[in-house]
Design an enzyme around this catalytic site. Structure first.
Site, PDB file in Angstrom:
ATOM      1  N   ASP A 107       5.151  17.143   0.261  1.00 34.26           N
ATOM      2  CA  ASP A 107       6.406  16.407   0.497  1.00 34.26           C
ATOM      3  C   ASP A 107       7.109  16.219  -0.844  1.00 34.26           C
ATOM      4  O   ASP A 107       6.499  16.368  -1.910  1.00 34.26           O
ATOM      5  CB  ASP A 107       6.134  15.045   1.149  1.00 34.26           C
ATOM      6  CG  ASP A 107       5.270  14.122   0.294  1.00 34.26           C
ATOM      7  OD1 ASP A 107       4.307  14.612  -0.329  1.00 34.26           O
ATOM      8  OD2 ASP A 107       5.566  12.913   0.228  1.00 34.26           O
ATOM      9  N   GLU A 110       2.754  11.740   0.265  1.00 31.80           N
ATOM     10  CA  GLU A 110       2.412  11.158  -1.041  1.00 31.80           C
ATOM     11  C   GLU A 110       3.547  10.339  -1.619  1.00 31.80           C
ATOM     12  O   GLU A 110       3.346   9.254  -2.154  1.00 31.80           O
ATOM     13  CB  GLU A 110       2.003  12.266  -2.021  1.00 31.80           C
ATOM     14  CG  GLU A 110       1.290  11.756  -3.263  1.00 31.80           C
ATOM     15  CD  GLU A 110       2.225  11.318  -4.392  1.00 31.80           C
ATOM     16  OE1 GLU A 110       1.759  10.649  -5.312  1.00 31.80           O
ATOM     17  OE2 GLU A 110       3.440  11.647  -4.333  1.00 31.80           O
TER      18      GLU A 110
HETATM   19  N1  BES Z   1       3.384  13.312  -9.182  1.00 28.42           N
HETATM   20  C1  BES Z   1       3.683  11.926  -9.064  1.00 28.42           C
HETATM   21  C2  BES Z   1       2.696  11.066  -9.817  1.00 28.42           C
HETATM   22  C3  BES Z   1       3.038  10.946 -11.262  1.00 28.42           C
HETATM   23  C4  BES Z   1       4.210  10.339 -11.637  1.00 28.42           C
HETATM   24  C5  BES Z   1       2.194  11.441 -12.198  1.00 28.42           C
HETATM   25  C6  BES Z   1       4.552  10.229 -12.957  1.00 28.42           C
HETATM   26  C7  BES Z   1       2.538  11.337 -13.510  1.00 28.42           C
HETATM   27  C8  BES Z   1       3.705  10.725 -13.914  1.00 28.42           C
HETATM   28  C9  BES Z   1       3.662  11.521  -7.605  1.00 28.42           C
HETATM   29  O1  BES Z   1       4.249  12.485  -6.777  1.00 28.42           O
HETATM   30  C10 BES Z   1       4.469  10.271  -7.413  1.00 28.42           C
HETATM   31  O2  BES Z   1       5.657  10.311  -7.586  1.00 28.42           O
HETATM   32  N2  BES Z   1       3.824   9.182  -7.041  1.00 28.42           N
HETATM   33  C11 BES Z   1       4.492   7.982  -6.671  1.00 28.42           C
HETATM   34  C12 BES Z   1       3.516   7.214  -5.843  1.00 28.42           C
HETATM   35  C13 BES Z   1       4.070   6.024  -5.128  1.00 28.42           C
HETATM   36  C14 BES Z   1       5.107   6.385  -4.109  1.00 28.42           C
HETATM   37  C15 BES Z   1       2.944   5.265  -4.465  1.00 28.42           C
HETATM   38  C16 BES Z   1       4.893   7.221  -7.912  1.00 28.42           C
HETATM   39  O3  BES Z   1       4.197   7.272  -8.931  1.00 28.42           O
HETATM   40  O4  BES Z   1       5.963   6.594  -7.877  1.00 28.42           O
HETATM   41 MN    MN Z   2       3.552  14.331  -7.218  1.00 24.46          MN
HETATM   42 MN    MN Z   3       6.411  12.330  -7.013  1.00 24.70          MN
END
Ligand code: BES
Ligand code: MN
Ligand code: MN
Length: 478
Positions: A100, A166
């Site tokens: 997603d 996710e």
């Molecule tokens: N790939 C990201 C996680 C991430 C963000 C890793 C920044 C390293 C640096 C993931 O897809 C993401 O955006 N996660 C969300 C999770 C939330 C919706 C619970 C986030 O970090 O905002």
């Molecule tokens: Mn991600």
């Molecule tokens: Mn993300």
């Protein structure tokens, strides 16, 4: 045991086809956080399943039931579980990724259609999901493509878990992971986990990542009048919800990032000299943060402070106000109902569960101080636990050796400021080491306009993921 040269050559020779496949993936608008796109997320689950089946992976699409989003009941997209190989003499590697993406509209400021992968002359592949996380997921597919087309056995047993929620808190996934980690489940026998869903610190040096922050996401609702009111008629006459909300939101964090909710910052130990050295050693400068932010606005001129703020300290961000007047002109309205959204990035030992009571006590006492007759309520929208692991594990050694062989450089060891809610669940349910092995660069602009993945990162990153599997295998036979 480095990856065979034929594999590396195969990746180079098929680079154009791999990019084409990525553009197919990007064209499916699998935005999980917007109900109107939900059919596209279903389509993406099917597309991913077909692609992995085509390279010989046994696939099951798992129904995760329904959930409620913005007051609407919706079917969750099916998770994709896969299995290839069951040789008791090989290590079993589980990879996780998500198919997603974040919302994206041309009108947000994209230079090109966000759902058409555009290849720039400088090699950037621009499109929503290119880096987060369709590129990395397809990286695994590319690796399997080689083994399928050349009928070469994989050096490890492969398991995969891809999800389509996710970006919206991974709803339903914890339960699935816990269930499948039991004897007889899809993840039974897994020796280590690898997640490619984060980024290098800068644009030069590859990294391995050993920590993620968790997340508590909150909504403050303030209601007062039965309907929107005219400010000329009711201004200085009634308690205004928006005024209350702004006051309340301003008590959460100060302009230098310090969290003002009592007890939150205090839960985290201060870094000693030894820990500060870890941050000092990273290939990073204030220039890097300012370049990726697009403005000279770093909170400190001290690199260690800035890195610690992102990696080992909690942070509180104010995201938006729903119901506030937003639009053209100067409407003189008193909005009747407003909701402020904010979140706190958490680090150990913080969890959404132990932070919620602190948030609740603080906003309740601050609201009481206002003496407002409006109604007030706090909601928690979603949460995720932070995660930190041991970088001396063989899983990290394998990734380190693989990185050196592909990039000719030792990787930096980083903790991420972002969250991947399921990471700690994998670590705890399986009791094995989890490694984050990113493909993209620090300036990829995940969640932002003009998100990109450099073609070289896609191609070399594919080689890296493949080489990592060979290095894991090498350790198991030592
Ligand atoms: N790939 C990201 C996680 C991430 C963000 C890793 C920044 C390293 C640096 C993931 O897809 C993401 O955006 N996660 C969300 C999770 C939330 C919706 C619970 C986030 O970090 O905002
Ligand atoms: Mn991600
Ligand atoms: Mn993300």
């Amino acid at each position: 045991m480095p990856a065979p040269k034929e594999f590396l050559d195969f990746v180079d020779n098929n680079a154009d086809a791999f990019v084409k496949r990525l553009s197919e993936a990007v064209s499916i608008k699998s935005v999980s956080g917007d109900a109107s796109y939900r059919p596209e997320v279903f389509k993406m689950s099917d597309w991913i399943s077909q692609q992995f089946k085509a390279v010989g992976v046994q696939i099951e699409q798992v129904d995760l039931g329904k959930h409620v989003m913005d007051g609407q009941e919706l079917q969750l997209p099916k998770a994709v579980l896969g299995r290839l190989g069951n040789d008791p003499n090989k290590k079993t590697v589980l990879v996780y990724g998500h198919f997603d993406v974040q919302p994206a509209n041309l009108s947000d400021g994209w230079n090109t259609d966000p759902f058409v992968l555009t290849v720039q002359p400088n090699g950037q592949l621009v499109g929503r999901g290119s880096s987060d996380d369709k590129g990395p997921v397809l990286g695994w597919l590319n690796v399997l493509q080689y083994h399928h087309d050349t009928k070469k056995e994989l050096p490890v047993n492969f398991r995969c878990c891809f999800e389509g929620m996710e970006e919206n808190g991974s709803e339903g996934l914890d339960e699935l992971v816990e269930r499948e980690s039991k004897p007889g489940g899809w993840f039974d026998g897994v020796d280590c986990v690898c997640i490619s869903d984060n980024y290098w610190l800068n644009t030069r040096t590859p990294v391995l990542t050993y920590g993620l922050r968790g997340l508590g996401y909150y909504k403050l609702n303030i209601t007062g009048p039965a309907r929107d009111l005219h400010s000329g008629v009711f201004g200085r006459t009634v308690h205004e919800p928006m005024t209350d909300l702004i006051k309340l939101m301003s008590t959460l964090v100060d302009v230098n990032g310090k969290i003002l909710i009592p007890g939150v910052d205090e839960m985290v130990m201060t870094a000693d000299v030894q820990e500060r050295r870890l941050y000092e050693a990273l290939d990073y400068s204030i220039k890097d943060v300012e370049e990726s932010a697009g403005a000279p606005i770093a909170l400190s001129s001290d690199k260690v402070e800035v890195l610690m703020g992102r990696m080992r300290m909690p942070s509180l961000s104010l995201h938006g106000i729903e119901g506030a007047f937003y639009g053209p002109g100067a409407k003189t309205v008193i909005p009747a109902k407003v909701s402020g959204k904010f979140s706190i990035r958490l680090v150990p030992p913080q969890t959404p569960e132990n932070i919620l009571p602190l948030v609740k006590a603080h906003v309740e006492s601050e609201f009481a101080k206002l003496g407002s007759k409006n109604k007030f309520e706090l909601e928690q929208l979603h949460g995720g636990k932070p995660w930190v692991t041991d970088i001396n594990h063989w899983n990290f050694q394998a990734a380190r050796t693989a990185t050196k062989s592909i990039y000719n450089k030792d990787p930096d060891m980083t903790r991420e400021g972002g969250s991947i809610p399921v990471t700690l669940t994998f670590a705890e349910a399986l009791g094995v080491n989890v490694l984050l092995l990113p493909m993209g660069r620090g300036d990829d602009g995940a969640h932002s306009t003009n998100e990109k993945l450099d073609r070289s990162n896609f191609i070399e990153g594919t080689k890296l993921l493949g080489s990592y599997l060979y290095e894991v295998a090498a350790i198991s036979t030592q």
